[in-house]
Write a protein that holds these residues in place. Sequence first.
Motif, short mmCIF file in Angstrom:
data_model
loop_
_atom_site.label_atom_id
_atom_site.label_comp_id
_atom_site.label_asym_id
_atom_site.label_seq_id
_atom_site.Cartn_x
_atom_site.Cartn_y
_atom_site.Cartn_z
N ALA A 60 0.84 -1.20 0.00
CA ALA A 60 0.00 0.00 0.00
C ALA A 60 0.87 1.25 0.00
O ALA A 60 0.56 2.25 -0.67
N VAL A 93 -10.52 11.92 -5.93
CA VAL A 93 -11.82 11.28 -5.71
C VAL A 93 -11.96 10.01 -6.57
O VAL A 93 -12.46 8.99 -6.12
N LEU A 94 -11.49 10.10 -7.81
CA LEU A 94 -11.73 9.00 -8.75
C LEU A 94 -10.66 7.92 -8.74
O LEU A 94 -10.92 6.78 -9.13
N MET A 95 -9.44 8.27 -8.30
CA MET A 95 -8.34 7.30 -8.47
C MET A 95 -8.55 5.96 -7.76
O MET A 95 -8.15 4.93 -8.29
N PRO A 96 -9.21 5.92 -6.57
CA PRO A 96 -9.37 4.60 -5.94
C PRO A 96 -10.24 3.65 -6.77
O PRO A 96 -10.13 2.44 -6.65
N ILE A 97 -11.13 4.23 -7.61
CA ILE A 97 -12.01 3.37 -8.40
C ILE A 97 -11.20 2.52 -9.37
O ILE A 97 -11.41 1.31 -9.49
N SER A 131 -9.26 -0.13 -7.44
CA SER A 131 -10.15 -1.14 -6.87
C SER A 131 -10.66 -2.13 -7.92
O SER A 131 -10.69 -3.34 -7.71
N MET A 132 -11.05 -1.59 -9.10
CA MET A 132 -11.53 -2.47 -10.17
C MET A 132 -10.40 -3.40 -10.63
O MET A 132 -10.62 -4.59 -10.87
N ASN A 179 -9.88 -6.17 -8.04
CA ASN A 179 -10.91 -7.21 -8.11
C ASN A 179 -10.76 -8.11 -9.32
O ASN A 179 -10.86 -9.33 -9.21
N ALA A 180 -10.52 -7.51 -10.48
CA ALA A 180 -10.35 -8.32 -11.69
C ALA A 180 -9.11 -9.21 -11.55
O ALA A 180 -9.13 -10.38 -11.95
N THR A 235 -7.87 -10.41 -8.76
CA THR A 235 -8.20 -11.49 -7.83
C THR A 235 -9.01 -12.57 -8.52
O THR A 235 -8.81 -13.77 -8.28
N GLN A 236 -9.93 -12.17 -9.39
CA GLN A 236 -10.69 -13.17 -10.15
C GLN A 236 -9.76 -14.05 -10.98
O GLN A 236 -9.81 -15.28 -10.89
N PHE A 246 -16.55 -1.19 -18.56
CA PHE A 246 -16.53 -0.31 -17.40
C PHE A 246 -15.89 1.04 -17.73
O PHE A 246 -16.16 2.04 -17.06
N MET A 281 -17.67 4.34 -16.62
CA MET A 281 -16.97 5.32 -15.79
C MET A 281 -16.74 6.62 -16.54
O MET A 281 -16.74 7.70 -15.95
N VAL A 334 -15.97 -14.92 -8.70
CA VAL A 334 -15.96 -15.55 -10.02
C VAL A 334 -17.17 -16.48 -10.05
O VAL A 334 -17.45 -17.15 -9.07
N ASN A 393 -18.67 -4.24 -7.66
CA ASN A 393 -17.50 -3.56 -7.11
C ASN A 393 -17.44 -2.10 -7.56
O ASN A 393 -17.02 -1.23 -6.81
N ILE A 435 -15.09 10.38 -0.33
CA ILE A 435 -13.91 11.22 -0.55
C ILE A 435 -14.33 12.61 -1.03
O ILE A 435 -13.78 13.63 -0.61
#
Lengths: 464, 464
Positions: free
Chosen positions: A311, A333-337, A340-341, A344-345, A347-348, A385, A389, B283, B307, B318
């Motif tokens: 981190a 404001v937008l950078m964590p999105i 995060s996406m 998640n992808a 991890t899948q 996405f 977005m 998944v 997500n 934020i």
Amino acid sequence: MSDTDPDTIPPESPQADDYALSRKDVSAILQALDTEDREALVALMDPLHPADIADLLEQVNAFDRTRLIRLYGREFDGEILSELDESIREEVIAALSPAVLADAVRELDSDDVVDLLEDLEEPQQEAILDALDDDDRAVVEQSLSYPEYSAGRLMQREVVMAPEHWTVGDAIDFLRTAENLPEQFYHVTLVDPRMRPVANVTLGKLMASPRAVPLADITEDTFHKIDVLQDEADVAYAFNQYHLISAPVIDADERLVGQITIDDAMAVLDEEHEEDILRLAGVGEESSLSDNVVDTTRQRLPWLGVNLVTAILASLVIAQFEAAIAQVVALAVLMPIVASMGGNAGTQSLTVAVRALATKDLTGANVWRVIRRECLVGLINGVVFAVVMGIVGVIWFGSPALGYVIAAAMVVNLVVAGLAGTGIPIVLEKLGIDPALASGAFVTTVTDVVGFFAFLGLAVIVLL
Amino acid sequence: MSDTDPDTIPPESPQADDYALSRKDVSAILQALDTEDREALVALMDPLHPADIADLLEQVNAFDRTRLIRLYGREFDGEILSELDESIREEVIAALSPAVLADAVRELDSDDVVDLLEDLEEPQQEAILDALDDDDRAVVEQSLSYPEYSAGRLMQREVVMAPEHWTVGDAIDFLRTAENLPEQFYHVTLVDPRMRPVANVTLGKLMASPRAVPLADITEDTFHKIDVLQDEADVAYAFNQYHLISAPVIDADERLVGQITIDDAMAVLDEEHEEDILRLAGVGEESSLSDNVVDTTRQRLPWLGVNLVTAILASLVIAQFEAAIAQVVALAVLMPIVASMGGNAGTQSLTVAVRALATKDLTGANVWRVIRRECLVGLINGVVFAVVMGIVGVIWFGSPALGYVIAAAMVVNLVVAGLAGTGIPIVLEKLGIDPALASGAFVTTVTDVVGFFAFLGLAVIVLL
């Protein structure tokens, strides 16, 4: 048992859906404990399977556990120890009186004693070994000489075997007169004169065949020998893959030294899955609900430490763009999105890859096809996405340029997530590192760093 | 088989460590395919277990798969179909000629045919049902009348049973003359006059006992009946918990309708674990390496969509602090660290809770103790990393106040992570929602929102 005997189906017989201890059972038992009513306690515990008693001991707190063991006393069954979670096994063994412990251990099969001993400290090991007969002790000590998690530790020494030239009649006569047959066995294993196993005959086939038939004519099609040093995870895989019921274990000279049965393989499969799930989540694989706060903290801390490092790494990337963020706060404001996406992808993809490696489905033959697929999936999801977005960005902040930037960063990060999520586990496996254990940290580092860098970097180019 | 027969241990016999197809096997087979050398292909495939041939078909691409099936032709074994991943089963069945398909299906046991049919489209189902004898077809159609994932679908109809008043001799005489005994069986199930199962006798015990002994005297201690409507996951749990080898399946009137054996239970356990792992990672649980790009994208998209919503939610938090970030850009740099640590700690807690719920270890008896433990662990880990991050904050940005803020936010978020990670799966389970499927999204939403809010909110109070 006569047909009219009302006990034929006892009303207390296990019903289809009460596998778990009912809450009512537990409170009745705790009440018997509070009133120190030994008779009621024994009456309540008696119908329970040792596995359920073990669950009960795991669920109550340490104080009740000790009281329960003391009050239950000599009824304590050895199998309860086998079924207990390792985290409280030592505590329970310490609470048993030496006489009860000796009785309990003597009831167990040799492979269960081995399983019990593996995780104990020296003095408790000695106490249990001392309780055994000399013969049993020798067998147990021999098993302990094999490496941990090997087939040698898992196997039972008792095998029902027959010379390969015997007939059905020979085998039946032998079984009728043999003493000390194992409690459970499903096969007669045929061995050659050098004690090397050559085939299995199922008991069903044996019973259904005429006496004159040679055993060699009714052997099972599927026959799988297991090396005594084989890893137990591979043993479980073989049982599941080839639907084995039991398999002979052989030493380096291919001689029969024991056998493994499907119930033990099933238990290993269960443990291996459990380990994989916990490792993927960054939890120590030995963790259980019965662990105390200190042990649990100690298991979770290292992974959180690794996560802190990654981190901070991601934050260092953000720090490079402080000037840009100060000018356009919407970026913060937008950078964590985007990150995060990507996480998640990633991890899948990594979960699918880790499982496919574990089940030997991901091999040299299809590795490039799978990597290409994951990247393509990342690309398509990225585009979907990105559009969403982009629109959100425009509506929220009224800036089409900001919309383009977040859309482009999304596509980049989701493709990278597919690539890293598949590639990292494969590389770790090649390096001999368990991909379930380490992939998560690497993959989310990649998706965080790439996510922040792509989004903020593009923003600097396009917006400033 | 004589002792001197050199075939006693064929050199091609399965070795201990070659469970998976070797890369060499695969390339040799593909070469035989390219040269259309049917003889070589059959010679290479013949020693392979159907499960390995299924793996091979899964690993090659669709073009090679069809060519391979065509060239292999009539040698195609029905069991290969059973072992195939569902994602390519339809494709393989479509590639088989009707005659080969009929032959393949007729070789299978009724429970395997049911397993095969479940996932096929109507026309393919009909083609397979038409290939069966009328009797087999009736049995299969009856099984299909039970709900999906029920014991009724899993069981085999063939049970070897005996009246409860029989002796060992009666049973042995019956077995010797009976026709159509199942390929594999391990127990004789005793039934009362109304066909209700009352006990199991193992074949080993039967063989080792004198003829005059009543069967009722040598029954197994552990006996577990399974309701035909029971969920297959609970069946697998019972087999694993009570070390069952086979168990009778009963209908609503407690009458015997079939039996389930441990190998089927092991396969279910394996699938259930796989599903849990994939669900935890967001998944689709049916996903496999053989899925194509479109199917894979479709499985992954919904979770990424969820997500995105949760990420936007976090961004809205934020956005409330834009003014603060514009003043102190360091907040933007540090805020992802607090959210990320909370997300990881939450995932740890939730994975442990989801597994404990699945194994029925987390119950009313210990739920509060577990929640307290997770919060305490969060508190301790929170304090440890608060100190570390406080120091990092001071060194990096030279601001003790910033150090206090991030430290306090870290403690808050890690305690919340422990609470949410344990509480959310428990609540979902109570509501009848699979906690493996939905917990992740909820928990990370909570840790993101709380992480950003606590850090930025405290920053506004302390720093501005």
